[in-house]
Design an enzyme around this catalytic site. Structure first.
Site, PDB file in Angstrom:
ATOM      1  N   SER A 118    -139.207  16.174 -49.857  1.00 19.18           N
ATOM      2  CA  SER A 118    -140.007  17.161 -50.593  1.00 19.18           C
ATOM      3  C   SER A 118    -139.146  18.297 -51.089  1.00 19.18           C
ATOM      4  O   SER A 118    -139.548  19.024 -51.992  1.00 19.18           O
ATOM      5  CB  SER A 118    -141.058  17.785 -49.673  1.00 19.18           C
ATOM      6  N   HIS A 139    -140.412  10.996 -55.255  1.00 16.20           N
ATOM      7  CA  HIS A 139    -141.288  11.890 -54.494  1.00 16.20           C
ATOM      8  C   HIS A 139    -142.740  11.441 -54.676  1.00 16.20           C
ATOM      9  O   HIS A 139    -143.379  11.785 -55.664  1.00 16.20           O
ATOM     10  CB  HIS A 139    -141.064  13.335 -54.983  1.00 16.20           C
ATOM     11  N   GLU A 151    -142.878  11.858 -58.625  1.00 12.85           N
ATOM     12  CA  GLU A 151    -141.891  12.740 -59.239  1.00 12.85           C
ATOM     13  C   GLU A 151    -140.538  12.035 -59.050  1.00 12.85           C
ATOM     14  O   GLU A 151    -140.085  11.853 -57.918  1.00 12.85           O
ATOM     15  CB  GLU A 151    -141.932  14.089 -58.506  1.00 12.85           C
ATOM     16  N   ASN A 189    -143.208  21.286 -56.018  1.00 12.72           N
ATOM     17  CA  ASN A 189    -143.227  22.365 -55.020  1.00 12.72           C
ATOM     18  C   ASN A 189    -142.748  23.700 -55.576  1.00 12.72           C
ATOM     19  O   ASN A 189    -143.101  24.748 -55.055  1.00 12.72           O
ATOM     20  CB  ASN A 189    -142.402  21.962 -53.799  1.00 12.72           C
TER      21      ASN A 189
END
Ligand SMILES: NC(=O)c1ccc[n+]([C@@H]2O[C@H](COP(=O)([O-])OP(=O)(O)OC[C@H]3O[C@@H](n4cnc5c(N)ncnc54)[C@H](O)[C@@H]3O)[C@@H](O)[C@H]2O)c1
Length: 296
Positions: A118, A139, A151, A189
């Site tokens: 992450s 991801h 991702e 994120n």
């Protein structure tokens, strides 16, 4: 590509193994813990049963999917002859660097090495291998069988050829891959965590309560859940550690974690996993009950 290894069989690893196996890849699911492997197979079977109930797959599809998965506690045995290894082990830099050194030694020279991290730099992970052009981020989002997005993160040296192969394969899994470059937090994120941090700051400064902040974002922005509820689901310790990665990586104070978040994690209030965060979760996750600390 036909043969895949998934390293780590926790929350994400079992979902990743599930989607590959359901698309007819042969999957080696690897974990250091036999218990984790047993739990992963049970979770995959339960999730497939749910799909049968919804009439999305048949019992034969379920058996075929489960038949495509073999479990291993030895990484060396599990990665023999695989075209792609997807690492989904615990989020810890030293652990990932050591796994990638071992993968680089154990896998054929043309095997692509992907990580589901992450927040850890793909470029840093690639640098411990002899094949940085074949190292890439994949991801997946939680829960993997449900969420469409992958991702796809290009490290500094990831080749066009490998990126294109992973994008195409992701589409073949029925997912929607999006290509991004390797900078702290990638895109997901980098945007999500500052929003969560800002929601926590608003609570900390007394601008509004837990319920009010989440309601504004749900009803005003059409978010399926508010940022404080989402933070509880992700885990407040995970949110804190990703904010620390953004703060250290960019050296910009705008990413500094809110002191309230730091206090909550230090006190053991980590969200759903500890039973208490912005909401109280002792009774399960169906009803939203604001934690005593934040009741007005
Ligand atoms: N949970 C999420 O919502 C989420 C979402 C996106 C990405 N991720 C990322 O996915 C990765 C896995 O997260 P998770 O939530 O599934 O963690 P988890 O704790 O549920 O599972 C991790 C698994 O890795 C295993 N493991 C540890 N060391 C190992 C090793 N050397 N070899 C093989 N297996 C090993 C553990 O036994 C455990 O079963 C992390 O990098 C995390 O950042 C998590």
């Amino acid at each position: 590509m036909k043969n895949i290894a998934v390293i780590g069989s926790g929350t994400m690893g079992n979902g990743i193994a599930h989607v590959f196996a359901q698309s007819n890849y042969k999957v080696s699911l690897i974990d250091i813990s036999q218990d984790a492997l047993d739990r992963a197979l049970a979770t995959i079977a339960k999730n497939l049963d749910r799909l049968i109930k919804k009439e999305k797959i048949t019992e034969a599809d379920k058996q075929n999917t489960l038949g495509n998965i073999t479990t291993f506690t030895s990484m060396k045995d599990g990665v023999k002859g695989v075209d792609l290894a997807v690492e989904a082990a615990t989020e810890n830099v030293d652990l990932k660097l050591s796994i990638f050194k071992d993968l680089d030694e154990a896998c054929d020279g043309n095997t692509i090495l992907a990580t589901n991290t992450s927040s850890i730099s793909i470029t840093q992970i690639a640098a411990v291998t002899s094949r940085p052009e074949k190292v890439i981020g994949m991801h997946f989002m939680n829960p993997v069988p449900v969420m469409k997005l992958i991702e796809v993160i290009r490290g500094y040296n990831t080749s066009d050829e490998v990126t294109n192969q992973i994008m195409e394969m992701s589409r073949g899994l029925g997912k929607a891959p999006v290509e991004v470059n390797d900078y702290p937090g990638f895109i997901a994120n980098r945007i999500l965590m500052p929003m969560i941090n800002e929601a926590i700051h608003s609570l900390y400064e007394g601008v509004a309560g837990v319920d009010e902040i989440d309601t504004v974002m749900k009803l005003g922005m059409a978010h399926p859940m508010g940022p404080l509820q989402l933070a509880d689901f992700i885990g407040l310790d995970v949110c804190l550690s990703i904010l620390n990665v953004l703060h250290a990586g960019f050296g910009n104070p705008k990413y500094a974690p809110c002191p309230l978040l730091v206090n909550m994690v230090t006190a053991g209030h980590k969200g759903v996993k500890s039973g208490n965060g912005f909401y109280s979760w002792g009774h399960g996750t169906k009803d939203l009950i604001v934690s005593d600390q934040f009741k007005k």
